[in-house]
Write an enzyme that holds these catalytic residues in place. Structure first.
Site, short mmCIF file in Angstrom:
data_model
loop_
_atom_site.label_atom_id
_atom_site.label_comp_id
_atom_site.label_asym_id
_atom_site.label_seq_id
_atom_site.Cartn_x
_atom_site.Cartn_y
_atom_site.Cartn_z
N CYS A 118 10.23 1.53 1.71
CA CYS A 118 11.18 0.44 1.99
C CYS A 118 12.62 0.95 2.06
O CYS A 118 13.45 0.36 2.74
CB CYS A 118 11.06 -0.63 0.91
SG CYS A 118 9.48 -1.48 0.90
N LYS A 161 -2.86 -8.72 -7.24
CA LYS A 161 -3.65 -8.57 -6.02
C LYS A 161 -3.05 -7.41 -5.24
O LYS A 161 -2.00 -7.53 -4.63
CB LYS A 161 -3.60 -9.85 -5.19
CG LYS A 161 -4.79 -10.04 -4.23
CD LYS A 161 -4.87 -9.05 -3.10
CE LYS A 161 -3.87 -9.35 -1.99
NZ LYS A 161 -4.08 -8.42 -0.82
N PRO A 162 -3.70 -6.22 -5.27
CA PRO A 162 -3.16 -5.08 -4.54
C PRO A 162 -3.46 -5.18 -3.05
O PRO A 162 -4.26 -6.01 -2.61
CB PRO A 162 -3.90 -3.90 -5.17
CG PRO A 162 -5.24 -4.47 -5.53
CD PRO A 162 -4.96 -5.90 -5.96
N GLY A 171 6.59 -6.59 0.09
CA GLY A 171 5.87 -6.48 1.36
C GLY A 171 6.75 -6.87 2.52
O GLY A 171 7.98 -6.84 2.44
N SER A 172 6.12 -7.28 3.60
CA SER A 172 6.84 -7.58 4.83
C SER A 172 7.53 -8.94 4.76
O SER A 172 7.15 -9.82 3.98
CB SER A 172 5.88 -7.58 6.02
OG SER A 172 5.01 -8.71 5.96
N GLU A 176 10.79 -8.43 -2.53
CA GLU A 176 11.41 -7.26 -1.91
C GLU A 176 10.73 -7.10 -0.57
O GLU A 176 9.53 -6.81 -0.49
CB GLU A 176 11.23 -6.03 -2.80
CG GLU A 176 12.18 -4.90 -2.44
CD GLU A 176 11.51 -3.84 -1.60
OE1 GLU A 176 11.62 -3.96 -0.35
OE2 GLU A 176 10.91 -2.94 -2.15
N LEU A 177 11.51 -7.30 0.52
CA LEU A 177 10.93 -7.50 1.83
C LEU A 177 11.25 -6.39 2.84
O LEU A 177 11.19 -6.61 4.04
CB LEU A 177 11.39 -8.85 2.40
CG LEU A 177 11.11 -10.06 1.50
CD1 LEU A 177 11.68 -11.33 2.11
CD2 LEU A 177 9.62 -10.22 1.26
N TRP A 203 0.80 -1.22 0.00
CA TRP A 203 0.00 0.00 0.00
C TRP A 203 0.84 1.28 0.00
O TRP A 203 0.31 2.36 -0.25
CB TRP A 203 -0.92 0.03 1.23
CG TRP A 203 -0.24 -0.33 2.52
CD1 TRP A 203 -0.29 -1.54 3.16
CD2 TRP A 203 0.59 0.50 3.34
NE1 TRP A 203 0.46 -1.52 4.31
CE2 TRP A 203 1.01 -0.27 4.46
CE3 TRP A 203 1.02 1.83 3.26
CZ2 TRP A 203 1.83 0.24 5.45
CZ3 TRP A 203 1.85 2.34 4.24
CH2 TRP A 203 2.24 1.55 5.33
N ASN A 204 2.13 1.21 0.28
CA ASN A 204 2.87 2.46 0.47
C ASN A 204 3.14 3.20 -0.84
O ASN A 204 3.16 4.44 -0.86
CB ASN A 204 4.18 2.20 1.22
CG ASN A 204 5.10 1.24 0.50
OD1 ASN A 204 4.65 0.28 -0.14
ND2 ASN A 204 6.39 1.46 0.60
N GLU A 218 12.78 -2.37 11.35
CA GLU A 218 12.21 -1.34 10.50
C GLU A 218 10.96 -0.73 11.13
O GLU A 218 10.02 -1.44 11.48
CB GLU A 218 11.86 -1.94 9.13
CG GLU A 218 11.39 -0.91 8.12
CD GLU A 218 11.15 -1.54 6.75
OE1 GLU A 218 11.42 -0.86 5.73
OE2 GLU A 218 10.70 -2.69 6.69
#
Length: 480
Positions: A282, A175-176, A227-228, A248-249, A151-152, A382
């Site tokens: 991120c 899938k957003p 995402g996370s 990408e985490l 969402w960022n 983070e």
């Protein structure tokens, strides 16, 4: 209360209602419900994947110049719609309108960039040891891609996957995030305006169960996720069979300011990369290590600059620098990290609380924490909010060790006017990107990706498209 938009899925070139219940989407500045979208079921996901699989059988053979034409058209359509797309972004996740507009403009450029890259997919001719043989190395699209996006940056991070995949000849199901579905829907309106063939790109909205159904679908050939770390691990356990993944985490990115830095540039850079998008990036600067000779001046100047940032509703108020954080989880994490640092001896130079004049909305003041130690949460976990922890150091070796000490490896930042320091730090910082004397760690025509706990695989650049291609060796025997 504003009008509540009704969103739909985009499957096989048509907008359709989901089979299940709906999700409510709230404006983080007001708490009001601003949209309702399908909480898509396994049946919805299956229709989308089936459409993508069917479309791939023809899309993969479409001439690259034709694929490029669709991408250019989509980029033009998105640019023409940037006002409404930016408003959707701000309404659902809170960033000020100028930042949201900039995000849309960057995505439009991404469409054009990958349109050009689509025409540059090249293979190789490899000489053989034996006479009468020729080896051809060709690159072909992987197939159907499942893209799970956060969402960022709710349109740009879709675009990195969407544009590269379509350029490569793949089809895709996106899938957003459930926090920002309307922004994703606006992107797909641009694909519709570009008359992209049915089934090539599909959108299903929903929460975690929808994402799990998508990555577990046996017809998916690749999963691309941002995402996370926790969600990334869950995806690893959910995918069906053996297939490529790119992830990408997240970051927890450090800044090193050496004794030979330009302190004006360093403070300006730290302010921008710590508090832009309310720190929900991120590659945000989460922690800073500043040489003792510059330390006190740096933290005081950074705190003064942060105190001057305007916090407010980025959709309805003018000259806002920092909007609300997107959800209560981020707000509570900011509070937890600041409380932890304060209890362990950090100085809260500015911020450290919710704004007193905001009774509604998930706002948190830009916060500068001085005298931080590595055991504080803000220095090794983070935050993903408008909080930066700062620590002094005496020798560069210790700063490098501290910067590399966390599991993260996405991006790092350096300010130094000494060329020897610049090259030493560039080589020894264990991160996918190192930005020196600037805070823009990514650019669309160079690879962007993490290492260690920040994931694997690349977006941006030719490398971003290569991740959606697979190689084939064709060895031909002929007369010499």
């Amino acid at each position: 209360m504003e009008h509540v938009a009704r969103g739909r899925n985009y499957i096989n070139g048509r907008w359709e209602e989901g089979d299940g219940t709906t999700l409510e989407v709230r404006d983080p500045a007001t708490g009001d419900v601003v949209a309702r979208v399908p909480d898509s079921t396994e049946q919805d996901v299956d229709r989308a994947v089936t459409a993508a699989k069917r479309a791939w059988n023809s899309w993969r053979w479409v001439n690259p110049t034709v694929r490029a034409g669709y991408l250019h058209a989509a980029g033009d359509a998105l640019a023409a719609a940037k006002v409404q797309v930016a408003a959707a972004i701000t309404r659902e996740m809170g960033k000020p309108i100028p930042e949201a507009t900039g995000e849309v403009e960057k995505l439009a450029k991404t469409f054009h960039f990958y349109a050009e890259e689509a025409t540059r997919i090249t293979g190789a001719t490899v000489p053989n040891e034996e006479e009468g043989f020729t080896s051809l190395v060709e690159k072909e699209p992987i197939g159907v891609v499942a893209a799970i996006t956060p969402w960022n940056y709710p349109v740009e991070l879709i675009g990195w996957k969407l544009c590269a995949a379509l350029a490569a000849g793949c089809t895709i199901v996106v899938k957003p995030s459930e926090y920002t579905p309307s922004a994703a829907i606006e992107v797909f309106r641009s694909l519709e305006a570009a008359k992209l063939p049915a089934g090539v790109a599909n959108l299903v909205t929903g929460a975690g169960a929808t994402g799990r159904a998508l990555v577990a679908h046996p017809a998916i050939n690749k999963v691309a996720f941002t995402g996370s770390g926790a969600t990334g691990e869950a995806i690893f356990k959910t995918v069906s069979g053996v297939k490529p993944l790119s992830m990408e985490l997240g970051g927890n990115c450090p800044l090193i300011v050496t004794a030979r830095a330009d302190i004006d540039q360093a403070v300006t850079g730290a302010l921008r990369r710590s508090f832009r998008n309310a720190g929900q990036i991120c590659i945000a600067i989460n922690r800073a290590y500043v040489h003792a000779d510059l330390y006190e001046e740096f933290v005081q100047r950074l705190a003064k600059a942060a105190a001057g940032l305007v916090v407010g509703d980025g959709l309805r108020e003018d000259n806002v620098d920092v909007g609300p954080v997107t959800n209560v989880e981020i707000l509570e994490k900011c509070e937890r990290h600041v409380a932890d640092a304060r209890s362990k001896g950090a100085r809260v130079l500015v911020g450290g609380a919710r704004p007193a004049d905001r009774s509604v909305g998930t706002y948190y003041l830009p916060t500068v924490l001085a005298d931080c130690t590595q055991d504080m949460l803000v220095m090794h976990e983070e935050t993903f909010g408008p909080v930066i922890g700062v620590s002094p150091y005496d020798d560069l070796e210790s700063a490098i060790e501290l910067a590399n000490s966390t599991p993260a490896g996405l991006a790092a930042y350096v300010y130094s006017e000494d060329l020897s320091e610049v090259f030493a730090l560039g080589r020894r910082l264990d991160f996918g990107s190192v930005a020196v004397n600037n805070v823009d760690a990514g650019t669309i025509n160079a690879p962007y990706g993490g290492r260690k706990g920040s994931g694997f695989g690349y977006e941006h650049g030719r490398e971003g498209m290569e991740g959606y291609l697979q190689m084939k060796h064709v060895r031909v025997r002929h007369r010499s």
